[in-house]
Enzyme design. Structure first.
Site, PDB file in Angstrom:
ATOM      1  N   LYS A 130      -0.091  41.720  12.243  1.00 26.02           N
ATOM      2  CA  LYS A 130      -1.121  40.723  11.922  1.00 26.02           C
ATOM      3  C   LYS A 130      -1.997  41.187  10.772  1.00 26.02           C
ATOM      4  O   LYS A 130      -2.406  40.387   9.926  1.00 26.02           O
ATOM      5  CB  LYS A 130      -1.986  40.423  13.151  1.00 26.02           C
ATOM      6  CG  LYS A 130      -1.278  39.583  14.177  1.00 26.02           C
ATOM      7  CD  LYS A 130      -2.264  39.037  15.194  1.00 26.02           C
ATOM      8  CE  LYS A 130      -1.576  38.110  16.175  1.00 26.02           C
ATOM      9  NZ  LYS A 130      -2.454  37.623  17.220  1.00 26.02           N
ATOM     10  N   LYS A 211       9.898  31.402  17.955  1.00 30.31           N
ATOM     11  CA  LYS A 211       9.335  30.931  19.221  1.00 30.31           C
ATOM     12  C   LYS A 211       8.467  29.698  18.967  1.00 30.31           C
ATOM     13  O   LYS A 211       7.761  29.647  17.958  1.00 30.31           O
ATOM     14  CB  LYS A 211       8.447  32.052  19.790  1.00 30.31           C
ATOM     15  CG  LYS A 211       8.578  32.256  21.271  1.00 30.31           C
ATOM     16  CD  LYS A 211       7.875  33.506  21.728  1.00 30.31           C
ATOM     17  CE  LYS A 211       6.403  33.293  21.966  1.00 30.31           C
ATOM     18  NZ  LYS A 211       5.775  34.298  22.806  1.00 30.31           N
ATOM     19  N   LYS A 214       1.615  27.621  18.878  1.00 31.58           N
ATOM     20  CA  LYS A 214       0.497  26.702  18.613  1.00 31.58           C
ATOM     21  C   LYS A 214       0.300  26.480  17.123  1.00 31.58           C
ATOM     22  O   LYS A 214      -0.176  25.451  16.698  1.00 31.58           O
ATOM     23  CB  LYS A 214      -0.812  27.298  19.149  1.00 31.58           C
ATOM     24  CG  LYS A 214      -0.881  27.415  20.639  1.00 31.58           C
ATOM     25  CD  LYS A 214      -2.313  27.799  21.031  1.00 31.58           C
ATOM     26  CE  LYS A 214      -2.374  28.420  22.400  1.00 31.58           C
ATOM     27  NZ  LYS A 214      -2.500  29.878  22.371  1.00 31.58           N
TER      28      LYS A 214
HETATM   29  P1  AMP Z   1      -0.084  32.005  23.350  1.00 33.72           P
HETATM   30  O1  AMP Z   1       0.034  30.536  23.173  1.00 33.72           O
HETATM   31  O2  AMP Z   1       0.756  32.771  22.391  1.00 33.72           O
HETATM   32  O3  AMP Z   1      -1.507  32.474  23.458  1.00 33.72           O
HETATM   33  O4  AMP Z   1       0.601  32.329  24.744  1.00 33.72           O
HETATM   34  C1  AMP Z   1       0.036  31.973  25.985  1.00 33.72           C
HETATM   35  C2  AMP Z   1       1.084  32.171  27.038  1.00 33.72           C
HETATM   36  O5  AMP Z   1       2.168  31.238  26.871  1.00 33.72           O
HETATM   37  C3  AMP Z   1       1.712  33.549  27.004  1.00 33.72           C
HETATM   38  O6  AMP Z   1       1.814  33.970  28.325  1.00 33.72           O
HETATM   39  C4  AMP Z   1       3.072  33.364  26.412  1.00 33.72           C
HETATM   40  O7  AMP Z   1       4.037  34.240  26.901  1.00 33.72           O
HETATM   41  C5  AMP Z   1       3.420  31.916  26.777  1.00 33.72           C
HETATM   42  N1  AMP Z   1       4.189  31.349  25.662  1.00 33.72           N
HETATM   43  C6  AMP Z   1       3.719  31.088  24.420  1.00 33.72           C
HETATM   44  N2  AMP Z   1       4.686  30.554  23.637  1.00 33.72           N
HETATM   45  C7  AMP Z   1       5.808  30.484  24.404  1.00 33.72           C
HETATM   46  C8  AMP Z   1       7.143  30.023  24.181  1.00 33.72           C
HETATM   47  N3  AMP Z   1       7.523  29.516  23.008  1.00 33.72           N
HETATM   48  N4  AMP Z   1       8.033  30.103  25.195  1.00 33.72           N
HETATM   49  C9  AMP Z   1       7.652  30.598  26.404  1.00 33.72           C
HETATM   50  N5  AMP Z   1       6.420  31.050  26.680  1.00 33.72           N
HETATM   51  C10 AMP Z   1       5.498  30.996  25.704  1.00 33.72           C
END
Ligand code: AMP
Length: 345
Positions: A130, A211, A214
């Site tokens: 990052k 992946k 957001k």
């Molecule tokens: P984040 O949105 O990156 O803050 O992730 C929040 C939670 O959602 C974390 O526990 C991630 O592991 C899960 N997560 C985020 N993106 C994905 C994705 N594309 N597939 C599965 N789990 C996800």
């Protein structure tokens, strides 16, 4: 994230032990929640609340580690909390609160910084990646994993659901907790990580090698949980596939089609390779995915709309959660302050 996850090494230390397994998950309010969050984090957490003591917090302090819009943080925080409730998180079973409303997070963060080496924080892969993408790097980005350690250790949790991207941070939490216990006396439970099931990873529909996230470039490949049905349909119908034209499950060579089959499996149950045999063309498969995703999201969207009419209710849930979290956390901080030498008893 998945409840059926594989346990990592057993906890090595125990402070006050409880017979019930306690788990914690944090969501960062940096954008709208999407299908990956639902499948990878929210659904397992909602299912887990019946088997484990579940703590969920909205990690607004972590959202400040990179450039942010002050007004948006509060909006995203309220939206995410409302979605969690709409998706079935029960505030009478699970503890739900906003991180910044529980000052013990930052209090413990400082104490743990005094037990963490600069080199240890600097070695974190996520910090390196990052910080390499930015000209100006906030100091909080470096200390992010120490705040994460405080989030976890504050609540004496036994298990932390972690994706691969967070496993190094959890290892640091375990290292710092073990060191603190060894140096100052048993203070923290050293938690174990629970790895997600492989199929919990949802990929971007427009770029199935990345992946779903957001903040992915245009949002074209991300299904947001509050997207209207026609938008969901359009995104699915435009999903990248491959020239083969037959439906088959091969994640390495055909990631786009494999992703669609995995999404379908996560909506309907069953396994992606078996489901593949039911579809003769990409058009059929995409229609089925669009329908299944919409059927899964519709009740959440409807409940969200109801809850959003009364933001006072959601705020009360969060205020009540913060009060309970402060009570629990105060004990841990007291223990840590006593151990490190700031309090006599
Ligand atoms: P984040 O949105 O990156 O803050 O992730 C929040 C939670 O959602 C974390 O526990 C991630 O592991 C899960 N997560 C985020 N993106 C994905 C994705 N594309 N597939 C599965 N789990 C996800």
């Amino acid at each position: 994230m998945a409840p059926s996850g594989t346990p990592l090494p057993t906890p090595t230390a125990s402070a006050p032990s409880t017979p019930v397994v306690r788990r914690i998950t944090g969501l960062k309010p940096t954008g709208h929640l999407h299908l990956g969050n639902l499948v990878g984090a929210i659904r397992p957490m909602v299912a887990g609340q019946y088997r484990t003591e579940t703590i969920v917090f909205l990690a607004d302090l972590h959202a400040l580690t990179v450039s942010h819009q002050p007004a948006q943080i509060r909006e995203f925080t309220l939206e995410q909390a409302t979605i969690l409730l709409a998706a079935g998180l029960d505030p009478d079973r699970a503890l739900l609160y906003v991180q910044s409303q529980v000052p013990q997070h930052t209090e413990l963060h400082y104490l743990l910084e005094c037990a963490t080496g600069y080199g240890e924080a600097h070695r974190m892969i996520q910090f390196r990646e990052k910080s390499a993408q930015r000209d100006r790097v906030r100091l909080s980005l470096l200390s992010y994993p120490v705040l994460m350690a405080a989030d976890i250790l504050l609540h004496d949790v036994h298990e932390v659901p972690v994706g691969e991207d967070q496993s190094q941070h959890l290892e640091l939490t375990r290292t710092v907790a073990t060191r603190f216990n060894a140096r100052y006396g048993e203070t923290f439970i050293v938690p174990r990580g629970v790895l997600p099931a492989v199929s919990a990873r949802v990929m971007d529909l427009a770029d199935p090698t990345a992946k779903m996230g957001k903040t992915n470039a245009s949002g074209a490949g991300t299904i947001f949980l509050l997207d209207p049905p026609e938008v969901i349909r359009r995104k699915v119908l435009r999903a990248v596939t491959d020239p083969a034209r037959t439906v088959g499950y091969d994640p390495m060579r055909r990631p786009g089609v494999a992703n669609l089959l995995e999404i379908l499996a996560s909506c309907l149950g069953g396994s992606p390779d078996v489901l593949a045999a039911d579809y003769g063309s990409y058009a059929q498969l995409k229609n089925a995915v669009a329908e299944a995703v919409e059927a899964m999201l519709r009740p959440i969207r409807l409940r969200y709309t109801e809850l959003a009419r009364d933001p006072g209710y959601v705020r009360r849930v969060l205020a009540d959660g913060a009060e309970r979290a402060r009570d629990n956390a105060a004990d841990t901080v007291h223990r840590a302050k006593r151990a490190i030498g700031l309090l006599s008893h």
